[in-house]
Enzyme design. Structure first.
Site, PDB file in Angstrom:
ATOM      1  CB  CYS A  44      -0.972  -0.035   1.168  1.00  0.00           C
ATOM      2  SG  CYS A  44      -2.427   1.016   0.919  1.00  0.00           S
TER       3      CYS A  44
ATOM      4  CG  HIS B   1      -3.294  -3.665   3.608  1.00  0.00           C
ATOM      5  ND1 HIS B   1      -2.052  -3.291   4.062  1.00  0.00           N
ATOM      6  CD2 HIS B   1      -3.884  -2.527   3.142  1.00  0.00           C
ATOM      7  CE1 HIS B   1      -1.888  -1.995   3.882  1.00  0.00           C
ATOM      8  NE2 HIS B   1      -2.982  -1.510   3.322  1.00  0.00           N
TER       9      HIS B   1
END
Length: 499
Positions: free
Chosen positions: A347, A444
């Site tokens: 991310c 994630h």
């Protein structure tokens, strides 16, 4: 012990109890998870609820919203899917004085602390709306407070502790942390500063994180009971396996490094960014016996013997990119790659690995751009629309199944995306450098997938995984429920809740 599997009458209020703390970090989140699993094991339909949370460690729900990671763990303890109603207000700190506000799973806006202080009371109807929906589907709701009700300077407009308890008219059990010392003063002092209406909602207290013989504190219990007129429901000894549950605080992950590791463990170094976010990526790595996870603290250098440097997510990518440079970690990371070391960015970490990060709308602070580490030939633009979703994917290289979630505002493009890390429903995701040493992804939670983690360890270090992470977490939740049942007066807790 009475049978708690007694379902409330259809026209009766849903049984509820709220767990508040005499201070922050007294163990409320883990305690609520344990209570949720205990009552679920009694055959009841249980739901967790936290009116307001403050954390950059978020979880994605199946309906495209986000809640605090602790409430996702508590939902797992209840054996139900997480819902945005379990945490209707989530504050995600962006600076020292401001945060992004998530309301019922969606981005509501960003506010400075003072502005939010005057605005939070207007969110109470949304909080009550979520709470009432949960109550309609549950036999019992276990509510978690935030911080401490002793912060009476924040009582006006409160929706996190006594303000919510008063609005919902539910009883409170107050938790004191004996491990940090001063537990008698913290509990008695809380009673002294609360007004009578709030104090009267507290029906009992308990002592958490006790080390040693609990009967040595019997006199302490009497002192607290005498000064507060609250009854004690028990002393909960230290539960060491809590370190293996998904962490609420990044420092809780660091404490798990005391585990004995194999001499041949895969060594992973993680720079501890100032605005680190969604660090649940690290939980399975920390629990894995054949991984040596090192959190690199500010002021320290990256260990030169690391096999992998993992750059985690960030709530403020450009700010943390500057922080990374002030620590000298940029040079450490670049030199690591020159020596043939691997780097993975997730991310915000993925965004930092590119050539540039642009914030043309001031999404995370001031409008502007920042040069990235240049280890991936990509660049990122931060946009107003936010992606929040659970995903199922496969690795592009070998087709290994992986599941996880996305929470980001970035849009990334560039040549290295022609070599994706993952494939999501036929769509390429992430990027891999031409050397194969550097990779990035927006997904994630990938290390919770046993097959992905096992392949990752095998490819990077020839090391076997010895962990089924989901099974481990489930087993520990059961152990936690048994631990609570052994040491607390569960009959009285059930009665306080209204069962």
């Amino acid at each position: 012990m009475v049978d708690h599997a007694v379902h409330p009458a259809a026209d009766a209020p849903t049984p509820c109890v709220m767990i508040q703390g005499a201070g922050s970090n007294v163990g409320k989140s883990v305690l609520v998870a344990g209570l949720c699993r205990y009552f679920a094991n009694q055959g009841l339909t249980v739901r967790p609820f936290k009116p307001q949370n403050m954390s950059n460690n978020a979880a994605a729900t199946s309906d495209g919203g986000e809640i605090g990671r602790a409430q996702a763990l508590q939902a797992l303890a209840c054996r139900v899917a997480p819902s945005v109603d379990m945490n209707p207000v989530l504050l995600k700190p962006e600076t020292d004085t401001g945060a992004q506000i998530i309301v019922q799973g969606k981005r509501f806006g960003s506010m400075r602390a003072k502005e939010y202080g005057t605005h939070k009371a207007t969110l109470l109807p949304r909080v009550m709306d979520s709470f009432n929906r949960l109550c309609a589907t549950a036999d019992i709701v276990i509510v978690e407070g935030a911080g401490s009700p002793a912060e009476v300077n924040l009582r006006a407009g409160d929706i996190a502790n006594m303000g919510f308890a008063q609005a919902a008219d539910i009883p409170v059990i107050l938790v004191g942390d004996i491990d940090r010392g001063g537990v008698i003063a913290s509990l008695v002092g809380t009673n002294m500063v609360l007004d009578n209406a709030d104090s009267n909602l507290i029906k009992a207290f308990l002592i958490n994180k006790f080390r040693g013989e609990t009967n040595l504190f019997s006199e302490g219990l009497k002192i607290i009971e005498t000064h507060t007129e609250w009854g004690g429901v028990g002393i909960l000894p230290w539960f060491a396996d809590a370190r293996l549950l998904p962490a609420e605080d990044i420092l809780d992950i660091g404490s798990s490094q005391s585990m004995v590791r194999s001499d041949k463990a895969l060594k992973i170094a993680v720079p501890l960014l100032k605005r680190i976010a969604n660090f649940d990526d690290l939980d399975p790595l920390s629990a894995e016996p054949n991984i040596d996870l090192t959190l690199v603290q500010p002021g320290d250098v990256m260990p030169v013997d690391a096999d992998v440097i993992l750059i985690p997510g960030s709530k403020s990518t450009i700010s943390d990119l500057g922080f990374l440079r002030t620590q000298g970690w940029d040079a450490d990371i670049i030199n690591h790659v020159r020596r043939g070391g691997r780097v993975l960015g997730l991310c915000g970490g993925y965004q930092m690995l590119g050539n540039w990060v642009h914030d043309p709308y001031g999404i995370e602070g001031k409008v502007g751009s920042a040069e990235g580490l240049g280890l991936l030939d990509v660049e990122t633009f931060l946009a107003n629309d936010k992606t929040v979703r659970q995903v199922t994917a496969t690795t592009a290289a070998s087709g290994v199944s992986v599941s996880g979630y996305e929470i980001h505002v970035g849009r990334t493009r560039g040549n290295d995306r022609d070599r994706p890390l993952l494939m999501i429903e036929g769509r390429p995701e992430g990027a891999v450098s031409s050397s194969g040493l550097v990779a990035g992804s927006y997904v994630h939670g990938i290390f919770s997938s046993n097959d992905f983690r096992s392949t990752f360890m095998q490819q990077l270090g020839g090391i076997e995984s010895q962990l089924n992470y989901d099974d481990l977490v489930d087993q520990i939740l059961d152990k936690l429920a048994d631990h609570i049942a052994t040491h607390l007066d569960m009959d009285r807790i059930a009665k306080i809740a209204g069962l």
